[in-house]
Design a protein around this motif. Structure first.
Motif, PDB file in Angstrom:
ATOM      1  N   ALA B  78      84.432   8.151  17.456  1.00  0.00           N
ATOM      2  CA  ALA B  78      83.733   6.935  17.873  1.00  0.00           C
ATOM      3  C   ALA B  78      82.235   7.104  17.670  1.00  0.00           C
ATOM      4  O   ALA B  78      81.670   8.125  18.033  1.00  0.00           O
ATOM      5  CB  ALA B  78      84.027   6.642  19.337  1.00  0.00           C
ATOM      6  N   LEU B  80      78.324   4.663  17.522  1.00  0.00           N
ATOM      7  CA  LEU B  80      77.720   3.375  17.814  1.00  0.00           C
ATOM      8  C   LEU B  80      77.309   2.742  16.495  1.00  0.00           C
ATOM      9  O   LEU B  80      76.251   3.047  15.958  1.00  0.00           O
ATOM     10  CB  LEU B  80      76.517   3.562  18.736  1.00  0.00           C
ATOM     11  N   ALA B  81      78.170   1.925  15.943  1.00  0.00           N
ATOM     12  CA  ALA B  81      77.890   1.309  14.652  1.00  0.00           C
ATOM     13  C   ALA B  81      78.833   0.137  14.477  1.00  0.00           C
ATOM     14  O   ALA B  81      79.616  -0.191  15.363  1.00  0.00           O
ATOM     15  CB  ALA B  81      78.083   2.309  13.521  1.00  0.00           C
ATOM     16  N   GLN B  82      78.754  -0.462  13.331  1.00  0.00           N
ATOM     17  CA  GLN B  82      79.630  -1.581  13.027  1.00  0.00           C
ATOM     18  C   GLN B  82      80.369  -1.257  11.747  1.00  0.00           C
ATOM     19  O   GLN B  82      79.746  -1.213  10.698  1.00  0.00           O
ATOM     20  CB  GLN B  82      78.769  -2.836  12.851  1.00  0.00           C
ATOM     21  N   PRO B  84      82.824   0.482  14.942  1.00  0.00           N
ATOM     22  CA  PRO B  84      82.418   1.571  15.833  1.00  0.00           C
ATOM     23  C   PRO B  84      83.201   2.872  15.671  1.00  0.00           C
ATOM     24  O   PRO B  84      83.626   3.458  16.647  1.00  0.00           O
ATOM     25  CB  PRO B  84      82.640   0.974  17.220  1.00  0.00           C
ATOM     26  N   PHE B 301      89.634   0.398  24.527  1.00  0.00           N
ATOM     27  CA  PHE B 301      89.219  -0.405  23.383  1.00  0.00           C
ATOM     28  C   PHE B 301      88.009  -1.259  23.731  1.00  0.00           C
ATOM     29  O   PHE B 301      87.032  -1.304  22.988  1.00  0.00           O
ATOM     30  CB  PHE B 301      90.392  -1.285  22.949  1.00  0.00           C
ATOM     31  N   ASN B 304      85.224   1.025  26.790  1.00  0.00           N
ATOM     32  CA  ASN B 304      84.630   2.248  26.257  1.00  0.00           C
ATOM     33  C   ASN B 304      84.251   2.127  24.793  1.00  0.00           C
ATOM     34  O   ASN B 304      83.615   3.022  24.269  1.00  0.00           O
ATOM     35  CB  ASN B 304      85.615   3.418  26.378  1.00  0.00           C
ATOM     36  N   ARG B 305      84.692   1.035  24.139  1.00  0.00           N
ATOM     37  CA  ARG B 305      84.457   0.868  22.705  1.00  0.00           C
ATOM     38  C   ARG B 305      84.957   2.077  21.940  1.00  0.00           C
ATOM     39  O   ARG B 305      84.395   2.428  20.919  1.00  0.00           O
ATOM     40  CB  ARG B 305      82.972   0.734  22.376  1.00  0.00           C
ATOM     41  N   ASP B 306      85.973   2.763  22.453  1.00  0.00           N
ATOM     42  CA  ASP B 306      86.432   3.969  21.793  1.00  0.00           C
ATOM     43  C   ASP B 306      87.711   3.643  21.026  1.00  0.00           C
ATOM     44  O   ASP B 306      88.811   3.912  21.487  1.00  0.00           O
ATOM     45  CB  ASP B 306      86.669   5.061  22.846  1.00  0.00           C
ATOM     46  N   TRP B 307      87.549   3.049  19.848  1.00  0.00           N
ATOM     47  CA  TRP B 307      88.720   2.659  19.068  1.00  0.00           C
ATOM     48  C   TRP B 307      89.566   3.863  18.686  1.00  0.00           C
ATOM     49  O   TRP B 307      90.792   3.786  18.735  1.00  0.00           O
ATOM     50  CB  TRP B 307      88.308   1.872  17.823  1.00  0.00           C
TER      51      TRP B 307
END
Lengths: 365, 342
Positions: B78, B80-82, B84, B301, B304-307
């Motif tokens: 993971a 921090l981007a697009q 992520p 998901f 945490n934005r942790d795909w």
């Protein structure tokens, strides 16, 4: 004759795929905002004046918005993330810089608020504040008085001291389901820096929250409005404007009790919802026109009068309803403003720690 | 009466062209119309292989491809981007030489094994799903039996009544349960009104509400396969058993249930598998202490934005479900082989 039937269906599908993309040449702007967060008349006025059609969708948490933005090609032109989310999304390269020359109404913004939001957006390049508010305590005065007689609800003590909150448990306590608002509040209460990025400090919040968990009926960020207004619950940690909506709804329903909101004396979190434009916005020109329209004093005043949150538009103040402007819980006086704190985003590792603490608190028995 | 020999059929110059072949010939060859027409006439000509082909395409497109995307994601990191997460394969330029670098990151799986939250969530999901499946079976078995034994003219209506709730949105039906189960809800009002209880029962936001939600939502998936196996049962088998002095309850366990067994197994799988990963029901009806893997996946998901970690959670869930089912199917097949008449 089955075969010709299948052929007919297929040919219709084929026709549809060829013809559909040809439509839609009108000017549109796609806006993605929080639910219950605008006077819909504003959108109608904007459409009538500019001829730009507004496609308006809503979400109810920063997380949903962020996931769409990070996945890319969200298709939206204007979105409304909160400050700490905006800050992280700027780092992820999600947004484009706003062209100030297309935003002449920028001059109406309150310089002191613009200074505050540089914590999230240094240089004010990416975001225009839409509304701002605090995270404090809302309660049903009558029910709370009965359980805590002769006590003035003015402090986080009533949330974070297990013995006090326990007395309110039977009439219903809700808490925001937002780790990045409740953990800083708990840290602030025990005298730590609410914006701390030290894992050892953040972990101190866990014990505080676990101790009060048995008295909390539900963690939820939007059901609290109706629950308070109906009298289903009597105490909630929630956002200032939502508490005002609950009060209005209770009055409209001729309830005998009064809903109050307070900013605790120890201080509370100050947050901002910002208008920003994704890098891949399909209609940037129309998006800027929409943002500029929202910065008109009479438009943003109308929005504030409807959603009962403070805006960041200095020129709009004379147009805001007097009872809203004079409410110290919506537009706090300077001495209260001094006690408010802002929280900056966690990095990926800390975010995981914070969510994990939050999970443990919520699933504790 | 036939009057002489019938005239021989005219020798045809091959099958007449289909309307789409005509379209194909008349249109310019590269127009989308012509391409479409060509595709359709191909399907018309090679109907049989097309029919077999379509499910394969479906499986590859909507099962295998997403599966590999999730699998790939679960090994990345993971950021921090697009989007992520860090790419798994990367072209690296090192002093003028290009290298293909592949980074397999196992840390997501290690986290799953070492953080007890996930283990607890998997176990609790399995427990909730298993309990709910047994409860569903307890409701569905008599229901399916009653429908199968009902008069012929009633059966279709009864089956329709089982299927009817599907015509309303699943989400709305689960929401309706909030209105029934909440403290001031219909159920409590009824029980209080009848004088059965003196204080409202707290059902909403507990595991009991989750069980009710799962049993209600998945009941048709259990009833239909069991009904199908009951329907094929020859009633004279029961008559014979009773004639031979078997008591009705014994005949039910010795004859009816073994006959319905394949239907029961199918029904249990149809309920258990989706219930393990259920998200909507625990989220709306469950309380904060209802720990299920579907909710945890949501948190990984969205919060945490942790795909990558969310993908690893999904892959492990798939393994937990697929491996025992494959083992079960294999042992079933072996048993059938053994029992087959020589």
């Amino acid at each position: 004759m089955k075969r010709s039937w299948i052929s007919a269906v297929l040919s219709v599908l084929l026709l549809a795929t060829v013809l559909l993309p040809a439509a839609a040449a009108d000017r549109v702007v796609r806006v993605y905002n929080w639910s219950d967060y605008i006077d819909e008349a504003i959108l109608k006025d904007f459409e009538a004046e500019t001829g730009i059609k507004v496609i308006y969708d809503v979400y109810d948490s920063n997380d949903i918005l962020e996931t769409k933005l990070l996945a890319g090609k969200s298709g939206y032109d204007v979105v409304f993330p909160s400050g700490n989310f905006l800050s992280r999304q700027i780092q992820a390269g999600v947004f484009q810089k706003l062209d100030r020359s297309a935003l002449p109404n920028w001059k109406n913004l309150d310089p002191s608020i613009m200074q505050l939001v540089t914590r999230y957006d240094p240089g004010n390049d990416y975001g225009v504040p839409y509304m701002w508010g605090t995270t404090g305590i809302a309660f049903n005065e009558e029910a709370v008085q009965k359980r805590l007689p002769d006590q003035k609800i003015d402090s986080w003590r009533f949330v974070f001291e297990p013995e006090l909150l326990k007395k309110l448990a039977d009439c219903g306590v809700y808490m925001l389901d937002a780790a990045d608002e409740i953990i800083p509040a708990a840290l602030n209460f025990i005298g730590e820096n609410p914006d701390s990025k030290d894992p050892a400090v953040i972990e101190k919040a866990e014990a505080v929250l676990k101790a009060i968990k048995p008295s909390i009926r539900k963690f939820h960020s939007s059901e609290n409005i109706n629950a308070l207004a109906n009298g289903d619950i009597c105490f909630a940690v929630m956002w200032s404007g939502d508490a005002n909506i609950a009060r209005t709804r209770a009055e409209e329903a001729n309830k005998t009790f009064v809903i109050k909101y307070i900013i605790p004396k120890e201080g509370a979190q100050l947050w901002f919802d910002m208008m920003a434009m994704p890098k891949d916005a399909p209609h940037p020109k129309e998006g800027l026109e929409f943002i500029n329209y929202m910065m008109r004093p009479e438009v943003i005043a109308k929005a504030t009068n409807y959603v009962t949150y403070a805006n960041a538009n200095a020129a709009s103040k004379p147009l805001v309803n007097k009872d809203i402007l004079d409410d110290p819980n919506i537009y706090p006086p300077p001495e209260v403003m001094k006690r408010l704190f802002v929280v900056t985003p966690y990095d990926q590792k800390l975010q995981r720690l914070v969510t994990r603490i939050w999970q443990r608190v919520k699933t504790a028995s | 009466m036939q009057q002489g020999r019938p005239a021989p059929p005219p020798i045809s110059p091959g099958p007449p062209p289909t309307p789409f072949e005509v379209l194909d010939r008349t249109l310019p060859p590269t127009s989308p119309w012509a391409i479409g027409a060509r595709l359709i006439s191909l399907i018309e000509k090679r109907g049989r292989s097309a029919v077999i082909f379509i499910p394969y395409v479906w499986l590859v497109l909507f099962f295998l491809v997403p599966f590999f995307i999730v699998l790939k994601l679960s090994f990345s990191e993971a950021v921090l981007a697009q989007p992520p997460y860090a790419p798994l394969l990367d072209l690296v330029d090192e002093a003028g030489n290009w290298y293909l670098s592949a980074r397999f990151n196992l840390s997501n799986y290690i986290t799953l094994l070492t953080d007890d939250l996930y283990v607890r969530a998997y176990l609790s999901s399995l427990k909730i799903a298993a309990t709910a499946t047994l409860l569903t079976l307890a409701v569905a078995l008599p229901l399916a039996y009653a429908i199968a034994r009902a008069p012929e003219s009633w059966r279709l209506t009864l089956l329709m009544l089982i299927i009817l709730p599907f015509w309303t949105s699943f989400l709305i039906r689960v929401y309706a349960w909030i209105g029934i189960l909440k403290n001031e809800g219909l159920l409590n009002a009824l029980l209080l009104g009848l004088g059965l209880i003196s204080e409202p029962l707290i059902i909403l936001n507990t595991n009991v509400a989750v069980y009710i939600g799962i049993v209600y939502s998945y009941l048709p998936f259990m009833v239909l396969p069991i009904y199908a196996s009951f329907d094929r049962m020859d009633p004279s088998l029961i008559e014979a058993a009773i004639d031979l002095g078997c008591r009705p309850s014994t005949s039910f366990w010795k004859i009816t249930v073994p006959i319905a067994f394949p239907g029961i197994v199918a029904g249990c799988m149809l309920v258990f598998i989706p219930a393990v990963g259920e998200f909507v029901i625990p989220d709306l009806l469950g309380g904060s202490q209802t720990l299920m893997i579907g909710r945890l996946l949501w948190v990984e998901f969205f919060s945490n934005r942790d795909w990558p970690l969310a993908s690893a959670v999904a892959i492990v869930l798939l393994l937990i479900l697929v491996l025992p089912i494959m083992y079960f199917q294999r042992s079933q097949a072996r048993r059938a082989e053994r029992e087959a008449p020589q």
